[in-house]
Design a protein around this motif. Structure first.
Motif: not given
Length: 222
Positions: A60-63, A68-69, A189-196
């Motif tokens: 949950g640490d999107l910052a 990192l990205i 907008k979509n962290p789940y998609k980013a993770s995938e």
């Protein structure tokens, strides 16, 4: 494995791409030779950053994931110009580190892809049984290899008489760059998609194996 003296610089780059060859005779100076130090430091850093970014998203640490990205995108841009990528069809590489995989029934001709070598490791030849001495020699040779001292790594293998395989891990360069860009855009907008998307980078790793002979070839008996 043939009992011949193999050069530590055993990755011969041909005009058609990277070929993995046993060098039974010394490689001519004019040959294009990529030694074991030719890994992409920036590519390795980018892969680690993308892996950590996926973990940060999970936590949950999107910052931190965003930072990192962004760092990985910069590292991949540098890696694209560091001259370490090699051209090879995906079918010509191994999906896992397992060596001596079953041969394909028919030769496969696939699209040539630029692969970024991100890591390399010496492992004991699977025809040899592990011993304390061999394991210690291999560990020390890997230490020298990681520090860029290929000469000492080669000398250590020779003095210990250890036959080894060098396993290279690589990722598709452009596919990884595109994945980093997609993850950056999807993160807010979509962290789940980013993770995938980042998971696809981890799944894209492929391997190549090169035999390294540590025993000096003996002269023929009279």
């Amino acid at each position: 494995m043939k009992k011949t003296a193999l050069l530590l610089a055993g990755l011969v780059v041909s005009a058609s791409g990277l070929s993995f060859a046993h060098a039974e005779d010394p490689v001519p100076a004019a040959s294009a030779v990529q030694n074991f130090g030719r890994l992409s430091a920036d590519g390795n850093a980018a892969f680690e950053e993308l892996t950590l970014a996926r973990k940060a998203i999970f936590d949950g640490d999107l910052a931190s994931a965003k930072t990192l990205i962004a760092a990985a995108q910069q590292d991949l841009a540098r890696a694209r110009a560091d001259n370490t990528a090699f051209e090879k069809a995906e079918a010509d590489l191994m999906p896992t580190k397992v060596r001596n995989q079953p041969p394909r029934p028919l030769p496969e001709v696939g699209k040539q892809v630029a692969w970024l070598p991100i890591d390399g490791e010496l492992v004991l030849d699977e025809t040899l049984s592990p011993t304390t001495e061999r394991t210690a020699a291999l560990a020390m040779a890997n230490t020298h290899l990681k520090s860029g001292d290929t000469t000492r790594a080669a000398a250590l293998l020779r003095s210990a008489g250890v036959d080894a395989d060098y396993i290279i891990a690589a990722v598709p360069l452009e596919q990884t760059r595109n994945a980093a860009d997609k993850a950056a855009h999807a993160l807010a907008k979509n962290p789940y998609k980013a993770s995938e998307v980042l998971r696809s980078v981890e799944d894209s790793v492929r391997y190549a194996s090169v035999d390294i002979q540590g025993v000096t070839q003996q002269p023929p008996a009279p």
